[in-house]
Design an enzyme around this catalytic site. Structure first.
Site, PDB file in Angstrom:
ATOM      1  N   ASN A  97       0.811  -1.218   0.000  1.00 16.96           N
ATOM      2  CA  ASN A  97       0.000   0.000   0.000  1.00 16.96           C
ATOM      3  C   ASN A  97       0.841   1.263   0.000  1.00 16.96           C
ATOM      4  OD1 ASN A  97      -2.955  -0.056   0.328  1.00 16.96           O
ATOM      5  ND2 ASN A  97      -2.444  -1.626   1.831  1.00 16.96           N
ATOM      6  N   GLU A 125       2.220  -5.976   1.688  1.00 20.61           N
ATOM      7  CA  GLU A 125       2.340  -4.773   2.515  1.00 20.61           C
ATOM      8  C   GLU A 125       3.254  -5.028   3.732  1.00 20.61           C
ATOM      9  OE1 GLU A 125       1.667  -1.627   2.621  1.00 20.61           O
ATOM     10  OE2 GLU A 125       2.108  -1.434   4.764  1.00 20.61           O
ATOM     11  N   HIS A 160      -8.447   0.768  -8.714  1.00 16.51           N
ATOM     12  CA  HIS A 160      -7.627   1.954  -8.474  1.00 16.51           C
ATOM     13  C   HIS A 160      -6.315   1.577  -7.794  1.00 16.51           C
ATOM     14  CE1 HIS A 160     -10.461   1.316  -5.055  1.00 16.51           C
ATOM     15  NE2 HIS A 160      -9.326   1.332  -4.376  1.00 16.51           N
ATOM     16  N   GLN A 206     -18.026   3.545 -14.252  1.00 17.45           N
ATOM     17  CA  GLN A 206     -16.886   2.738 -14.698  1.00 17.45           C
ATOM     18  C   GLN A 206     -15.657   3.568 -15.031  1.00 17.45           C
ATOM     19  OE1 GLN A 206     -18.240  -0.534 -17.510  1.00 17.45           O
ATOM     20  NE2 GLN A 206     -20.165   0.572 -17.263  1.00 17.45           N
ATOM     21  N   ARG A 243     -12.418 -11.700  -3.248  1.00 15.53           N
ATOM     22  CA  ARG A 243     -13.502 -10.730  -3.043  1.00 15.53           C
ATOM     23  C   ARG A 243     -13.086  -9.522  -3.859  1.00 15.53           C
ATOM     24  NH1 ARG A 243     -13.964  -5.147  -1.304  1.00 15.53           N
ATOM     25  NH2 ARG A 243     -15.965  -4.892  -0.262  1.00 15.53           N
ATOM     26  N   ASP A 245     -13.193  -5.944  -5.097  1.00 18.85           N
ATOM     27  CA  ASP A 245     -13.619  -4.654  -4.570  1.00 18.85           C
ATOM     28  C   ASP A 245     -14.302  -3.816  -5.651  1.00 18.85           C
ATOM     29  OD1 ASP A 245     -13.418  -2.633  -2.380  1.00 18.85           O
ATOM     30  OD2 ASP A 245     -12.205  -1.541  -3.852  1.00 18.85           O
ATOM     31  N   LYS A 248     -18.642  -2.476  -9.405  1.00 16.33           N
ATOM     32  CA  LYS A 248     -19.501  -1.559 -10.164  1.00 16.33           C
ATOM     33  C   LYS A 248     -18.677  -0.415 -10.765  1.00 16.33           C
ATOM     34  CE  LYS A 248     -22.569   0.955  -7.884  1.00 16.33           C
ATOM     35  NZ  LYS A 248     -23.807   1.317  -7.118  1.00 16.33           N
ATOM     36  N   HIS A 249     -17.481  -0.206 -10.251  1.00 15.58           N
ATOM     37  CA  HIS A 249     -16.623   0.910 -10.693  1.00 15.58           C
ATOM     38  C   HIS A 249     -15.487   0.477 -11.608  1.00 15.58           C
ATOM     39  CE1 HIS A 249     -18.787   3.608  -8.102  1.00 15.58           C
ATOM     40  NE2 HIS A 249     -18.720   2.693  -7.168  1.00 15.58           N
ATOM     41  N   GLU A 273     -18.095  -6.953  -5.018  1.00 16.02           N
ATOM     42  CA  GLU A 273     -18.861  -5.982  -4.227  1.00 16.02           C
ATOM     43  C   GLU A 273     -19.572  -5.037  -5.179  1.00 16.02           C
ATOM     44  OE1 GLU A 273     -18.117  -2.105  -1.374  1.00 16.02           O
ATOM     45  OE2 GLU A 273     -16.806  -2.639  -3.041  1.00 16.02           O
ATOM     46  N   ASP A 345     -17.848  -1.498   5.890  1.00 16.16           N
ATOM     47  CA  ASP A 345     -18.313  -0.252   5.290  1.00 16.16           C
ATOM     48  C   ASP A 345     -19.616   0.254   5.887  1.00 16.16           C
ATOM     49  OD1 ASP A 345     -16.151  -0.095   3.514  1.00 16.16           O
ATOM     50  OD2 ASP A 345     -17.146  -1.440   2.099  1.00 16.16           O
ATOM     51  N   ARG A 396     -14.534  -0.704  12.677  1.00 16.66           N
ATOM     52  CA  ARG A 396     -13.319  -1.524  12.570  1.00 16.66           C
ATOM     53  C   ARG A 396     -12.515  -1.458  13.866  1.00 16.66           C
ATOM     54  NH1 ARG A 396     -11.885   1.278   6.673  1.00 16.66           N
ATOM     55  NH2 ARG A 396     -13.863   0.739   5.701  1.00 16.66           N
TER      56      ARG A 396
HETATM   57  C1  NOJ Z   1     -15.196  -0.780  -1.078  1.00 20.98           C
HETATM   58  C2  NOJ Z   1     -14.505  -1.205   0.151  1.00 20.98           C
HETATM   59  O1  NOJ Z   1     -15.229  -2.170   0.814  1.00 20.98           O
HETATM   60  C3  NOJ Z   1     -14.259   0.048   0.918  1.00 20.98           C
HETATM   61  O2  NOJ Z   1     -13.898  -0.228   2.228  1.00 20.98           O
HETATM   62  C4  NOJ Z   1     -13.192   0.786   0.151  1.00 20.98           C
HETATM   63  O3  NOJ Z   1     -12.896   1.991   0.782  1.00 20.98           O
HETATM   64  C5  NOJ Z   1     -13.680   1.090  -1.244  1.00 20.98           C
HETATM   65  N1  NOJ Z   1     -14.280  -0.029  -1.873  1.00 20.98           N
HETATM   66  C6  NOJ Z   1     -12.559   1.553  -2.126  1.00 20.98           C
HETATM   67  O4  NOJ Z   1     -11.646   0.533  -2.348  1.00 20.98           O
END
Ligand code: NOJ
Ligand code: NOJ
Length: 707
Positions: A97, A125, A160, A206, A243, A245, A248-249, A273, A345, A396
Site C-alpha cells: 500500500n 504490505e 484503483h 466505470q 472478493r 472490490d 460496479k466501478h 462488491e 463499510d 473496525r
Molecule cells: C469498497 C470497500 O469495501 C471500501 O472499504 C473501500 O474503501 C472502497 N471499496 C474503495 O476501495
C-alpha cells in the site's frame, strides 16, 4: 500392507479427492471477514516499518492509522476460527500500500491500514508481512490455514491504486519497478476524470474515480496484463478465492475476462462488491445480468439491506421474504450469493440497535438462508464502537476478546457444522412456510434433505404457530441448536409432502432449527463452478449420491474428461464442444442420470475488446444501443437486455461504445441494435461487421452505424 495401513491410504485418497472436488464449490463454506490491521498483532517487528514510518499508532486512538494487526496474528487465531466452524477467511487487500501519510481535511494523519490504496499488487504490505515486502508471512498464513481446513480469500481492488493528488499520486509499481503515476501517465494507465457524482450513470461509474483514488484503465494492455498477472501470482501463492472490490466501478466488460483469466489459472471462487440498496435499485438489473453472465458471484447487498431493516430496525419479515423471492428468480445462482449481517463499510448491527439477541438471530438467519454466509470479525464477541453512529472507521475496532463460550461463537459453530452435514443449506431451494412481522419460518430443501428454521425476533411477544406445513417427514424433531436460542421440538404428521406440524408456541427471541437428511437414491446435483469457461477450464460439480465409481459428465452427447470423482464431487475439464449454453448432465457409473445444471461454454479464452459505433442516434431518451453477434459472448444474435452486450455508453453522443470480453483469436460477426424504451428492437442495416479478436493484449474496433 496391513489392513489399517490400507485404510489409511484409502482415507488419504478420500481426503485429497474431497478437497480437490470442493475447491470451486464454496456453498458449504462459512467465511470470516478480517480487517487484518485490527485483528491480532502477531509480530511487533512490522509495526512501524522504515519505508512507511509514522503511520502506526500504538495507542489505537487515531482510527485512521495502523494499529499493528498482521498476517502472523491471523495465523495465531486459526484454531479459534476452526473451532467456530469457519472454513474460509476473507482478509484485507494484502498487497503493498501507499507509504505516505495523506492528512485528512482537519490535518490529522491518515494511512491505508484497510488496504484499499495499493502501490504494488505484486508485493505484500510491510505492515502485514515484513519490511522486504516479501511473501514469507503470507505463505505461512496460507499454509497454516489450509492445514486447518480453512480457505483463504483475498480482497482485490482492481479499480484503483492510491490517492490521485496527494501522497504518492497514484504511483503504481510492478514488483518494485515504477509503471506510472497519476501526474506522470504518458501511456494512459489511468482514467483522468472527476469523481463519480451520479451513481446511476453507467459511464461515470466505470470511468470516473471514487474517493479520488487513481482510477486504473483496464482497457490499457499494460494494466490488463499487470492485474491478471497479479491475480495469477496470488493463486500461485495458494489463494482459494477473491472478493473483488468495487466491481460496479471497474470496467464491467473487462471483468468478464478477469474472472475467465482466474479460472484459466485454476479453481477459485470469485465474488464482487456491487453496492446497491435493494432490488428496486436503478441498476439492479445490471447487477444480476453481470453476475449471471460473467461467472462472478456478488455480495448480497439487497439482502443485507433487508436484514438490517428487519433485525436492527423494526421492519417486517416480509421485506426479507420479498427480497429473497425477487433475487431467487433473477439470479441464476442464488446459492452462490454471499450474505452478511455486517461489514467494514456499514455501521455494525449492534451500533444501530444494541440488542445481542437480534444480532444472534440475524446471524442464524444468514447461516440458514440461501447464500454463502460471512461473519464479520468480532460479531461473535458482540464487538462494536458506536462513535458517530458506528460507521467507517468505528466499525473496525480492535478485536479485543476471543471467548469460545459466547452464544454467538457457539451458534456459528453449530450451524457451520449443519452446512457440512445437510446439503439443503448449501444447495437447497428456499420456501417461506409461515410469516408475520416478527416471525419468519422458512424451509431449505435439496431433494429429500430438509432444514426448517423458525425465528421470532420480537423482544416481548410469543406467537402460537398453527397451520405450519413442512417437507420434513412425519416424526418428532428436536431443535438442532439444542436450545441455544430457546428452540424446542416439534411434531410433524404425514401429509403428502406438505406435512402438518402440531401447533406450538414460539417465544420471543427464539431461533429453532429442525432438519432431516436422507440417502440419495439417484445422483443429486447441487452446484457447478465455475459457471462459465472454455475448452480446458477445470470445473467442479458437487452434490450427493454420485457413487464412488467414475460415471460421466455430458455436454450434449460429448463426454468431458473426468479428473476426479467422489460421491459428493466431480472435477472435469470443459470438452471441445461448440460455444453455447449447455444443460450439463451427470450420470453415475450405472448410467443413472442426475438433474441437469447450466454451464456456458465460451468460444475461447477472453480478451478485452472495446467496440465503438459512430452516429447511432436513437430518437428518444431511454433508448439504448446494444451490441449483438454470432457467438455466445455476443449473445448469439440475442436482442434482449439480458442477451445482447450493453447497454452501450454515450459520453460523446451520438457515438456509443462498450467494453467487453471476446474470444481470443476468433473472427466474430456483429451488429448494433437499438432497444427502445418501449422494448422495440431496431437493427442497423447492411451486412454484418466482422472483426478478428487479438490473441492477447486488448482490442479496439470502431465502425459507423449502417443505415
Ligand atoms: C469498497 C470497500 O469495501 C471500501 O472499504 C473501500 O474503501 C472502497 N471499496 C474503495 O476501495
Ligand atoms: C438478423 C438481423 O436481422 C440481421 O441484420 C443480421 O445481420 C443477422 N441477424 C445476423 O446474421
Amino acid at each position: 500392507m496391513t489392513a489399517s495401513g490400507r485404510r489409511l491410504v484409502m482415507l488419504t485418497i478420500v481426503l485429497i479427492s474431497v478437497s480437490i472436488a470442493s475447491a470451486q464449490d464454496f456453498k458449504k463454506q462459512v467465511i470470516y471477514q478480517i480487517i487484518t490491521d485490527r485483528f491480532v498483532n502477531g509480530s511487533t517487528a512490522n509495526d512501524n516499518p522504515s519505508q512507511s514510518a509514522g503511520l502506526f499508532d500504538s495507542t489505537m486512538t487515531n482510527w485512521h492509522l495502523y494499529w499493528g494487526g498482521d498476517l502472523t496474528g491471523i495465523q495465531q487465531k486459526l484454531s479459534y476460527l476452526k473451532g467456530m466452524g469457519v472454513t474460509a477467511i476473507w482478509i484485507s487487500p494484502p498487497v503493498d500500500n501507499l507509504n505516505l501519510n495523506v492528512p485528512d481535511n482537519s490535518g490529522n494523519p491518515t494511512a491505508p491500514y484497510h488496504g484499499y490504496s495499493a502501490r504494488d499488487f505484486k508485493r505484500i504490505e510491510e505492515h502485514y508481512g515484513d519490511s522486504a515486502n516479501a511473501w514469507t508471512e503470507f505463505d505461512a498464513l496460507v499454509t497454516a490455514a489450509h492445514q486447518n481446513g480453512i480457505k483463504v480469500i483475498v480482497d482485490f481492488a482492481a479499480n484503483h491504486s492510491n490517492p490521485e493528488s496527494a501522497g504518492e499520486f497514484g504511483s503504481l509499481y510492478d514488483n518494485g519497478t515504477f509503471v506510472a503515476a497519476y501526474n506522470n501517465d504518458p501511456n494512459g494507465v489511468f482514467h483522468h476524470n472527476p469523481d463519480v457524482s451520479d451513481f446511476n450513470d453507467r459511464y461515470q461509474l466505470q470511468y470516473y474515480s471514487i474517493f479520488s483514488l487513481a482510477d486504473l484503465n483496464q482497457e490499457n494492455a499494460t494494466v490488463d496484463a499487470y492485474l491478471k498477472a497479479a491475480l495469477l501470482q496470488l493463486q500461485q501463492h495458494g489463494v482459494d478465492g477473491f472478493r473483488m472490490d468495487a466491481v460496479k466501478h471497474v470496467t464491467w466488460g473487462w471483468e468478464y475476462g478477469e474472472v475467465n483469466s482466474i479460472f484459466n489459472n485454476g479453481p477459485s471462487f470469485v465474488f464482487g462488491e456491487w453496492l446497491e440498496g435493494g432490488t428496486g435499485d436503478t441498476l439492479y438489473h445490471d447487477s444480476y445480468k453481470f453476475a449471471n453472465k460473467s461467472g462472478m458471484s456478488l455480495l448480497d447487498y439487497p439482502l443485507y439491506t433487508a436484514v438490517k431493516d428487519v433485525f436492527a430496525n423494526s421492519n417486517s419479515f416480509t421485506e426479507i421474504d420479498t427480497t429473497l423471492t425477487s433475487e431467487n428468480s433473477n439470479f441464476l445462482w442464488p446459492n452462490d450469493l454471499v450474505t452478511f449481517v455486517d461489514n467494514h463499510d456499514q455501521a455494525r448491527l449492534l451500533s444501530t440497535n444494541n440488542n445481542t439477541n437480534r444480532l444472534n438471530e440475524a446471524t442464524a438467519f444468514i447461516l440458514t438462508c440461501r447464500g454463502i454466509p460471512i461473519i464479520y470479525y468480532g460479531d461473535e464477541q458482540y464487538l462494536h464502537n458506536d462513535t458517530n453512529g458506528g460507521g467507517d472507521p468505528y466499525n473496525r475496532p480492535w478485536m479485543s476478546s476471543f471467548s469460545t463460550t459466547t452464544t454467538g461463537y457457539q451458534l456459528v459453530a453449530k450451524l457451520a457444522a449443519l452446512r457440512q452435514s445437510n446439503p439443503a443449506l448449501a444447495y437447497g431451494s428456499s420456501q417461506q412456510r409461515w410469516i408475520n412481522s416478527d416471525v419468519y419460518i422458512y424451509e431449505r430443501k435439496f431433494f429429500n434433505d430438509v432444514v426448517l428454521t423458525a425465528i421470532n425476533k420480537s423482544d416481548t411477544t410469543s406467537y402460537s404457530i398453527g397451520g405450519l406445513l413442512t417437507a420434513l417427514p412425519a416424526g418428532t424433531y428436536s431443535d438442532y441448536l439444542g436450545g441455544l436460542m430457546g428452540g424446542m421440538s416439534i411434531t410433524v404428521n404425514s401429509g403428502g409432502g406438505n406435512n402438518p406440524v402440531n401447533t406450538f408456541n414460539l417465544l420471543a427471541h427464539t431461533v429453532a432449527v429442525w432438519q432431516n437428511t436422507s440417502t440419495a437414491a439417484t445422483p443429486e446435483v447441487g452446484s457447478i463452478g465455475p459457471t462459465v469457461g472454455q475448452l480446458g477450464v477445470k470445473v467442479t460439480i458437487a452434490g450427493k449420491g454420485f457413487g464412488s465409481a467414475t460415471g460421466s459428465v455430458l455436454f450434449g452427447s460429448t463426454a468431458a474428461t473426468i479428473n476426479s470423482w467422489s460421491d459428493t464431487g466431480v472435477t472435469f475439464t470443459v470438452p471441445a464442444v461448440g460455444n453455447a449454453i449447455y444443460n450439463v448432465q451427470l450420470k453415475n457409473s450405472s448410467g443413472t442420470a442426475a438433474n441437469t445444471i447450466q454451464f456456458t461454454v465460451l468460444t475461447a479464452k477472453l480478451v478485452s475488446v472495446t467496440f465503438t459505433v459512430n452516429n447511432a442516434s436513437p430518437t428518444n431518451v431511454g433508448d439504448y444501443i446494444f451490441l449483438t453477434g454470432n457467438t455466445v459472448e455476443l449473445g448469439n444474435w440475442g436482442t434482449a437486455f439480458d442477451t445482447a452486450v450493453g447497454p452501450m455508453l454515450t459520453p460523446n453522443y451520438p457515438n456509443w461504445f462498450i467494453n467487453s470480453s471476446m474470444p481470443a483469436g476468433t473472427t466474430i460477426q456483429f451488429k448494433f441494435i437499438k432497444i427502445a424504451s418501449n422494448g422495440t428492437v431496431t437493427w442497423e442495416g447492411g451486412s454484418n461487421h466482422t472483426y478478428t479478436v487479438p490473441t492477447s493484449g486488448t482490442g479496439f474496433v470502431t465502425v459507423n452505424w449502417q443505415n
